[in-house]
Every structure is written in C-alpha cells, then in structure tokens.
Design an enzyme around this catalytic site. Structure first.
Site, short mmCIF file in Angstrom:
data_model
loop_
_atom_site.label_atom_id
_atom_site.label_comp_id
_atom_site.label_asym_id
_atom_site.label_seq_id
_atom_site.Cartn_x
_atom_site.Cartn_y
_atom_site.Cartn_z
CB SER A 71 -0.88 0.01 1.26
OG SER A 71 -1.52 1.26 1.44
CE1 TYR A 113 -3.62 -2.18 5.56
CE2 TYR A 113 -2.77 -0.02 4.92
CZ TYR A 113 -3.33 -1.23 4.58
OH TYR A 113 -3.59 -1.51 3.25
#
Length: 255
Positions: A146, A159
């Site tokens: 990501s 995350y």
C-alpha cells in the site's frame, strides 16, 4: 518477440489470495484472461465459488481454494492440493486488513493480529510457494502492499508498520530467491474504490483531499491495479525483481 509472448501466462498456475471480490478479483480476472489457471481464495466458499464461476464464464480457467491464509494448518493443506494439481507458478499476496485508530488504542493482541494477517501470513505463503516454484526454476511472487507502506500518516500506525514490513520482505525475498528463478516484487495501491473504502468514497472531504493531493485527482478502480500485477506476474518482468510499483494516481509523487 511478440507482445503476446511476454505477457502470456498460458500453462501457469496462479494463486491470488483474497480474490473473491475487490482488487483480488480484478487481478484474478486479468491473470485468467492472460492464460493462467487461477485459484480463487477466500474464507467463504460460496463467495469464492461465485467469483470462480464468473471468471470461468468471462475469462478462462479458475478453481476454488478456500483457506485462511493466517492458519498454518489450512494453508499447508491448500499447498499440498496445489502440488497435486501441478504446483504453483504465481503467488499474489493480496489479503490485507486495516484497523485505523490512534497509537495508544492498540493492545498487544490487536497488533499481533493485524501484523499476522498482513505480514506473517504472506511471508509463510511465500515460503511454501518458493518450494514449489524452485522445483521448476521459475516463479513470480507479487505482494500487494500500500502507499501506506511508503507514506506515514496519523492514526494508522499498525497498518503502516505491517505494509512497510511487506516491502522489506519483498526486497529480502528477491535477493534470496533470484538464483532459483523466482522474481519477487510488490505493488503499492493508493485510493481505490472498493467495498472497504465505500464510506470514504462517498465522503466529500476525502474526495477533496484526494483531488488536491494526487496528480490524477480521483479514485482508482480495481481494474486499474490488475495490469500492474499482470506485468509483475508475467515473463515481461523477467529482469525486474525487488521493486515496488506505486499504483496511486500520482499520490505518493504529488504528496
């Protein structure tokens, strides 16, 4: 050398984790259209069966491999089945979970669960895939990270930590597995219009931020990530390994 020859996946077996919907399903569709036999993965058998049926109808060959990537026992069983069916040529580590909250709100259990799914599980799957791929002297591992692994922001520490770790893993595995004929790369998606992002997609303030902070000024659609995965999964990427391709509409460059 024809364009078809460098992008064809004919005769190859591919596993795309978390491919019953969203980004994973779009990638599975395109890999199947390129000629691969795609194994659709998820924990819900009905959703996986539906996705595989859709791929077979519209694209090509697909079967279902239902297992929890974070469970070593079930993942071993799944890879044993893959070996019976001809081994594995392509692994797309797509599954990921997100837990947005402030730093002090995370317990040790929260952190362990998120990192286990987003980082430890892909590592373990890559270990198993590498054994199968090395036997044939060829393989492609594509990790879906990501832009959160590239850019820090508040209230997303766990995350970001996991996705940054996935990028480090990509480089490490590329260095270790190259002599076995296995290329390992990653894609770093930006803002994509998927079910988990539905609320943000409909939020005018988020859209205004994206318009101001990215080069293209819009959300991506799932089918726009799939070609990047196809490139890294195909013979076209024969001299590309250990790299991260941001697919983010210029967000990381513009940011």
């Amino acid at each position: 050398m024809s364009i078809e020859s460098v992008f064809t996946l004919s005769g190859q077996n591919a596993l795309v984790t978390g491919s019953s919907d969203g980004l994973g399903l779009a990638a599975a569709h395109l890999l199947a259209r390129a000629g691969a036999h795609v194994h659709v993965n998820g924990r819900n058998s009905e959703r996986c069966e539906s996705a595989a049926a859709q791929i077979r109808k519209e694209s090509g060959r697909a079967s279902v491999l239902v297992f929890d990537i974070a469970d070593d026992t079930s993942s071993k069983t799944a890879f044993d089945q893959l070996e019976i069916e001809g081994g594995l040529d392509i692994l797309v580590n797509n599954v990921g979970i997100r837990d947005r909250r402030s730093l002090q709100d995370f317990t040790r259990a929260d952190l362990r669960f998120l990192i286990d799914v987003n980082l430890v599980a892909p590592f373990r799957l890559a270990q198993r895939a590498a054994v199968s791929m090395a036997q044939g002297g060829y393989g492609r591992i594509v990790n879906v990270s990501s832009i959160a692994g590239l850019i820090g922001q508040p209230n997303d520490a766990a995350y970001i930590t996991a996705k940054a770790g996935l990028l480090g893993m990509t480089r490490a595995l590329a260095a270790e597995l190259g002599t076995a004929g296995i290329n390992v790369n990653a894609v770093a998606p930006g803002f994509f219009n998927t079910k988990p992002n539905a609320a943000a997609f409909g939020d005018p303030s988020v859209n205004a931020k994206l318009e101001a902070a990215s080069a293209l000024g819009r959300w991506g659609e799932p089918h726009e990530l799939a070609p990047a995965i196809l490139f890294l999964a195909s013979p076209a990427s024969s001299y590309v390994t250990g790299q991260v391709l941001a697919v983010d509409g210029g967000y990381s460059a513009h940011y």
